[in-house]
Design a protein around this motif. Structure first.
Motif, PDB file in Angstrom:
ATOM      1  N   ALA A   1       0.834  -1.210   0.000  1.00 46.79           N
ATOM      2  CA  ALA A   1       0.000   0.000   0.000  1.00 46.79           C
ATOM      3  C   ALA A   1       0.870   1.263   0.000  1.00 46.79           C
ATOM      4  O   ALA A   1       0.556   2.231  -0.699  1.00 46.79           O
ATOM      5  CB  ALA A   1      -0.939   0.003   1.198  1.00 46.79           C
ATOM      6  N   LEU A   2       1.956   1.244   0.762  1.00 41.69           N
ATOM      7  CA  LEU A   2       2.863   2.391   0.794  1.00 41.69           C
ATOM      8  C   LEU A   2       3.514   2.602  -0.574  1.00 41.69           C
ATOM      9  O   LEU A   2       3.581   3.733  -1.073  1.00 41.69           O
ATOM     10  CB  LEU A   2       3.928   2.203   1.874  1.00 41.69           C
ATOM     11  CG  LEU A   2       5.010   3.284   1.934  1.00 41.69           C
ATOM     12  CD1 LEU A   2       4.395   4.628   2.318  1.00 41.69           C
ATOM     13  CD2 LEU A   2       6.108   2.892   2.909  1.00 41.69           C
ATOM     14  N   VAL A   3       3.988   1.517  -1.184  1.00 41.90           N
ATOM     15  CA  VAL A   3       4.615   1.615  -2.507  1.00 41.90           C
ATOM     16  C   VAL A   3       3.605   2.156  -3.527  1.00 41.90           C
ATOM     17  O   VAL A   3       3.927   3.021  -4.342  1.00 41.90           O
ATOM     18  CB  VAL A   3       5.193   0.253  -2.962  1.00 41.90           C
ATOM     19  CG1 VAL A   3       5.691   0.309  -4.393  1.00 41.90           C
ATOM     20  CG2 VAL A   3       6.318  -0.187  -2.025  1.00 41.90           C
ATOM     21  N   ARG A   4       2.364   1.661  -3.470  1.00 39.94           N
ATOM     22  CA  ARG A   4       1.308   2.147  -4.368  1.00 39.94           C
ATOM     23  C   ARG A   4       1.103   3.642  -4.170  1.00 39.94           C
ATOM     24  O   ARG A   4       1.026   4.406  -5.129  1.00 39.94           O
ATOM     25  CB  ARG A   4       0.006   1.400  -4.112  1.00 39.94           C
ATOM     26  CG  ARG A   4      -1.131   1.851  -5.039  1.00 39.94           C
ATOM     27  CD  ARG A   4      -2.460   1.255  -4.692  1.00 39.94           C
ATOM     28  NE  ARG A   4      -2.875   1.725  -3.368  1.00 39.94           N
ATOM     29  CZ  ARG A   4      -3.329   0.956  -2.402  1.00 39.94           C
ATOM     30  NH1 ARG A   4      -3.455  -0.349  -2.584  1.00 39.94           N
ATOM     31  NH2 ARG A   4      -3.686   1.461  -1.249  1.00 39.94           N
ATOM     32  N   ASP A   5       1.025   4.084  -2.905  1.00 37.05           N
ATOM     33  CA  ASP A   5       0.830   5.506  -2.635  1.00 37.05           C
ATOM     34  C   ASP A   5       2.011   6.343  -3.121  1.00 37.05           C
ATOM     35  O   ASP A   5       1.821   7.437  -3.661  1.00 37.05           O
ATOM     36  CB  ASP A   5       0.586   5.741  -1.144  1.00 37.05           C
ATOM     37  CG  ASP A   5      -0.792   5.275  -0.702  1.00 37.05           C
ATOM     38  OD1 ASP A   5      -1.638   4.963  -1.572  1.00 37.05           O
ATOM     39  OD2 ASP A   5      -1.024   5.203   0.534  1.00 37.05           O
TER      40      ASP A   5
END
Length: 172
Positions: free
Chosen positions: A84-88
């Motif tokens: 989720a962090l990488v996506r954001d």
């Protein structure tokens, strides 16, 4: 009786078309979730290739290969554990990119020829890009959804075109 000529390779196009159609539909349905799956798959691939690089570097005493392998392993773990962090982060980079492109277009509109018609389009497009970038920056989850829907639609259309081409080739 028709003059059908068997064209080699139409089967490959058929399979590609089916796969692209399915993947496009899945991207449209699952939106940001499909991006998470892609990031996890990419993370697994980074782990595998990082391990291969690191072991090859150790075997041949190549420090650059060991370092690149270790970096790939760390990035792979991050992509899997912090999807989720990488996506954001990807969405933030995209949003900032849109803002920069918009700013550049707007500035080029002010530097264009002296006639208003030469200036108005770059300014309008630039402002639109900046607005979309700011909206994207303020709403990362919806941005990921929209990006995946757009990519899904493009993939779906490509798949349907491949299916049509396979049909045309088969009936030649």
């Amino acid at each position: 009786m028709s003059n059908n000529v068997k064209v080699p390779g139409w089967e490959n196009m058929l399979v590609t078309g089916i796969l692209m159609t399915i993947v496009g539909l899945l991207m449209i349905i699952f939106k940001a979730g499909s991006l998470d799956i892609i990031l996890i798959i990419f993370g697994v691939l980074l782990l595998i290739f990082g391990a291969i690089n690191a072991f090859a570097g150790m075997r041949y005493s190549s420090t650059p290969e060991i370092v690149s392998g270790a970096i790939m392993i760390v990035l792979g773990i991050a992509m899997i554990a912090l999807t989720a962090l990488v996506r954001d982060v990807l969405m933030v980079v995209l949003a900032i990119g849109l803002i920069i492109v918009g700013l550049s277009n707007t500035l080029s509109g002010f530097k264009a020829g002296s006639e208003m018609r030469d200036r108005i389009i770059p300014i309008i497009v630039g402002v639109a890009f900046m607005v979309v970038g700011v909206i994207a920056l303020l709403n990362l989850e919806d941005t990921a959804d929209v990006i995946m829907i757009v990519i899904g639609v493009i993939t779906l259309i490509g798949g349907l075109l491949d299916l049509y081409d396979a049909y045309r080739l088969k009936t030649l």
